[in-house]
Scaffold this motif. Structure first.
Motif, short mmCIF file in Angstrom:
data_model
loop_
_atom_site.label_atom_id
_atom_site.label_comp_id
_atom_site.label_asym_id
_atom_site.label_seq_id
_atom_site.Cartn_x
_atom_site.Cartn_y
_atom_site.Cartn_z
N CYS A 50 -6.09 10.21 -3.13
CA CYS A 50 -5.76 9.11 -2.23
C CYS A 50 -6.31 9.38 -0.84
O CYS A 50 -6.22 10.50 -0.32
CB CYS A 50 -4.24 8.92 -2.14
SG CYS A 50 -3.52 8.11 -3.57
N SER A 81 -1.88 14.84 -6.92
CA SER A 81 -1.95 13.54 -7.59
C SER A 81 -3.22 12.79 -7.22
O SER A 81 -3.69 12.87 -6.07
CB SER A 81 -0.73 12.70 -7.23
OG SER A 81 -0.84 11.41 -7.77
N CYS A 83 -3.43 9.41 -7.94
CA CYS A 83 -3.12 7.99 -7.88
C CYS A 83 -1.93 7.66 -6.98
O CYS A 83 -1.51 6.49 -6.92
CB CYS A 83 -2.85 7.45 -9.28
SG CYS A 83 -4.25 7.62 -10.41
N SER A 84 -1.35 8.63 -6.32
CA SER A 84 -0.23 8.33 -5.44
C SER A 84 -0.22 9.31 -4.26
O SER A 84 -0.85 10.36 -4.30
CB SER A 84 1.10 8.41 -6.21
OG SER A 84 1.29 9.71 -6.74
N SER A 114 1.37 3.96 -3.77
CA SER A 114 0.02 3.99 -4.37
C SER A 114 -1.03 4.20 -3.29
O SER A 114 -0.72 4.25 -2.09
CB SER A 114 -0.24 2.68 -5.12
OG SER A 114 -0.14 1.58 -4.23
N TRP A 119 -9.56 5.55 -2.04
CA TRP A 119 -9.68 6.94 -2.47
C TRP A 119 -10.84 7.61 -1.75
O TRP A 119 -11.78 6.96 -1.28
CB TRP A 119 -9.93 7.00 -3.98
CG TRP A 119 -8.78 6.58 -4.83
CD1 TRP A 119 -7.88 7.39 -5.45
CD2 TRP A 119 -8.38 5.23 -5.15
NE1 TRP A 119 -6.95 6.65 -6.13
CE2 TRP A 119 -7.23 5.32 -5.98
CE3 TRP A 119 -8.87 3.97 -4.83
CZ2 TRP A 119 -6.57 4.22 -6.47
CZ3 TRP A 119 -8.21 2.86 -5.33
CH2 TRP A 119 -7.08 2.98 -6.13
N CYS A 138 -7.25 5.11 -11.62
CA CYS A 138 -5.81 4.81 -11.59
C CYS A 138 -5.51 3.50 -12.30
O CYS A 138 -5.81 3.37 -13.48
CB CYS A 138 -5.32 4.83 -10.13
SG CYS A 138 -5.54 6.47 -9.37
N ASP A 139 -5.00 2.49 -11.60
CA ASP A 139 -4.64 1.24 -12.26
C ASP A 139 -5.85 0.51 -12.84
O ASP A 139 -5.71 -0.33 -13.73
CB ASP A 139 -3.92 0.31 -11.28
CG ASP A 139 -2.53 0.82 -10.92
OD1 ASP A 139 -2.00 1.65 -11.67
OD2 ASP A 139 -1.98 0.40 -9.88
#
Length: 554
Positions: A50, A81, A83-84, A114, A119, A138-139
């Motif tokens: 992130c 992480s 994605c978060s 999120s 990124w 990620c999503d």
């Protein structure tokens, strides 16, 4: 046409004409090697995290602790992480109060959010990929396998269309049209403004990709003599495909930007334009359409190149008589018309499907293997060279059915064995996986040549196109086999190994074609077990036989 090979036997097996056809057709296969698997590098996912914008006034200690730790699925180690992140408003408050993470603040109690600001990607391997450019993580990570699947859906569509076009309008014209489609639309793809546009163009590129391969394969199979045909259909086209495959990591190593890489892979396609004047149409196909004069002209030109005097009459009076008769038009429906050809077709479609899943899943998985992605891709290509040499040897001296069964069965066993290797033995795991790729590649080469031998001239390109089309269901699914790694590292290998063994058992049902001449009509095909010969003797062919008998033509 049953005596075609006898009629042209005076040309010899390996004169200048055959050498020219052999090598020029093989050259047209090279772009398929580096274009077909370029997605390995174009859509690779670089390490990412992130983004915490520079404008956010965080102390260094809180900026370094802005990402929660998660357990990695493969090794079980704790990693930041992807994605978060911890909620920035809370981090700003803690940083402003000079609190320390893990000392004054229990990070497990801090709220997460999120990647609202996007990124940041590691640029040490790639300058850019479509993943880093359009944030397919990620999503949105589901878009990455879908990109590859849409490409193979284009391959499926191209296989469906081109096979019938080649049987109707000729092998040569479809070969060069599909080469042009592949080259031109890859260049257009370089200027894609979004992921959606990229996928639409990628679909069209896929339509041209396999179509030129199948057309070149069938063209060489029909022009070359029995012994050279075996070498061409096993070692020839596949080895030149591997040359292109081996060039791919070399291109990608020096061109780290996905747009420039696509441009570099597309430009060599223009070098094939002059080959139009050196690659002839298939005389077998011309005869099947009643165009005897054009077929004779090609054979006489071949005799001239081989410095052999052609006989005054090359083809029999019956073949010339058929030139004036209305020819029966064949299409993909004929592959299901009678019980014999229907069972052969369905069995081959299943085998092609499963073999393609194994081949492309293992090829696309090179980016996930331990070590350097460029070396792993090169190694994946390198193991195909001995595989194709073995396929030629087996095709030259062994039963077709047993050759296909043994390679598929062994490939499945090796893939199932991978899950038993401890996670710390990375080199052994890669060795076993590449051995499985070796066996599957050998089977892939054998099933191509085997299929061409089973089907008649009037349906050969359509049949190969339909098998290729059916197999693209497998290649479209293959990216999702790799996607299953995110749930279980062993699951893809268990599924691929089991399916590959199943396809090996299915191959034992096919008729044997070793030592048999290429069939020219549906009635000449070998028999599927349990099908009686009279079941596939069509009404039109029965009428033709009656006409020949009444006219005294034998």
């Amino acid at each position: 046409m049953t005596d075609y090979e006898t009629a042209v036997a005076f040309l010899g097996e390996w004169g200048p004409f055959q050498q020219q056809v052999f090598f020029l057709l093989c050259l047209t296969i090279i772009p398929n090697g580096f274009a077909g698997l370029s997605i390995v590098f174009i859509a690779d996912t670089p390490p990412h995290r992130c983004l915490v914008p520079e404008r956010v006034n965080l102390s260094d200690v809180w900026r370094n602790s802005s990402l929660p730790l998660e357990e990695e699925s493969q090794s079980g180690a704790l990693v930041p992480s992807k994605c978060s992140r911890y909620k920035l408003s809370d981090l700003l408050r803690f940083s402003g109060r000079r609190l320390l993470p893990g000392v004054d603040v229990n990070l497990s109690n801090v709220a997460q959010e999120s990647c609202l600001d996007g990124w940041e990607y590691d640029r040490s391997v790639y300058i850019s990929t479509i993943v880093s450019e359009w944030d397919l993580v990620c999503d949105d990570k589901w878009k990455k396998p879908l990109t590859t699947s849409l490409y193979f859906c284009g391959v499926l569509t191209g296989s469906f269309i081109s096979g019938q076009l080649a049987d109707r309008y000729g092998r040569k014209i479809v070969l060069f049209v599909t080469l042009a489609v592949q080259t031109v639309f890859t260049i257009i793809q370089v200027f894609s403004s979004s992921w959606t546009v990229f996928c639409i163009i990628f679909f069209i590129v896929g339509m041209g990709h396999i179509s030129n391969y199948v057309s070149a394969f069938v063209l060489g199979t029909e022009i070359l003599g029995p012994r050279v045909r075996t070498i061409f259909s096993t070692v020839g086209v596949t080895m030149f495909f591997t040359v292109g495959y081996m060039l791919l990591p070399l291109f990608a190593f020096f061109i780290r930007d996905w747009r420039m890489l696509l441009l570099g892979l597309a430009l060599p396609g223009f070098l094939f334009v002059p080959l139009w004047w050196f690659i002839p149409e298939s005389p077998r196909w011309l005869l099947s359409k009643g165009r005897v004069q054009e077929a004779e002209a090609i054979i006489r030109d071949a005799a001239k190149k081989n410095k052999i005097e052609a006989p005054l009459v090359i083809f029999s009076p019956l073949q010339k008589e058929l030139q004036s008769k209305k020819r029966k038009t064949h299409n993909i429906c004929d592959l299901l018309h009678t019980r014999n050809i229907r069972w052969i077709s369905v069995t081959l479609w299943l085998i092609w499907n499963i073999v393609t899943i194994g081949y492309f899943a293992l090829s696309l998985n090179t980016a996930n293997l331990h070590g350097d992605v460029y070396f792993n891709c090169f190694l994946s290509a390198l193991v195909e060279i001995p595989a194709y040499i073995l396929s030629w040897a087996m095709f030259r001296w062994c039963s077709r059915r047993l050759s296909l069964f043994s390679t598929l069965f062994m490939g499945g066993i090796f893939l199932l064995f991978i899950q038993l290797i401890p996670t710390n033995l990375n080199s052994l795991a890669i060795t076993v996986e590449m051995t499985g790729k070796f066996a599957v590649s050998t089977a892939f080469a054998i099933v191509y040549a085997y299929t061409a031998e089973l089907y008649p001239t009037v349906l050969r390109n359509t049949a190969l196109g339909s098998c290729s089309m059916a197999s693209r269901i497998g290649s479209s699914i293959a990216p999702y086999f790799i996607y299953l790694r995110s749930y279980s590292v062993s699951l893809p290998y268990i599924l691929m190994g089991s399916l590959t063994i199943l396809s090996g058992l299915l191959s034992l049902l096919l008729p044997e074609s070793y030592g048999m001449p290429l069939p020219d009509t549906i009635t000449h095909m070998q028999q599927f077990p349990g099908c009686c010969k009279k079941s596939h003797y069509t009404h039109t062919e029965a009428e033709n036989a009656a006409e020949r008998k009444s006219s005294g033509v034998v």
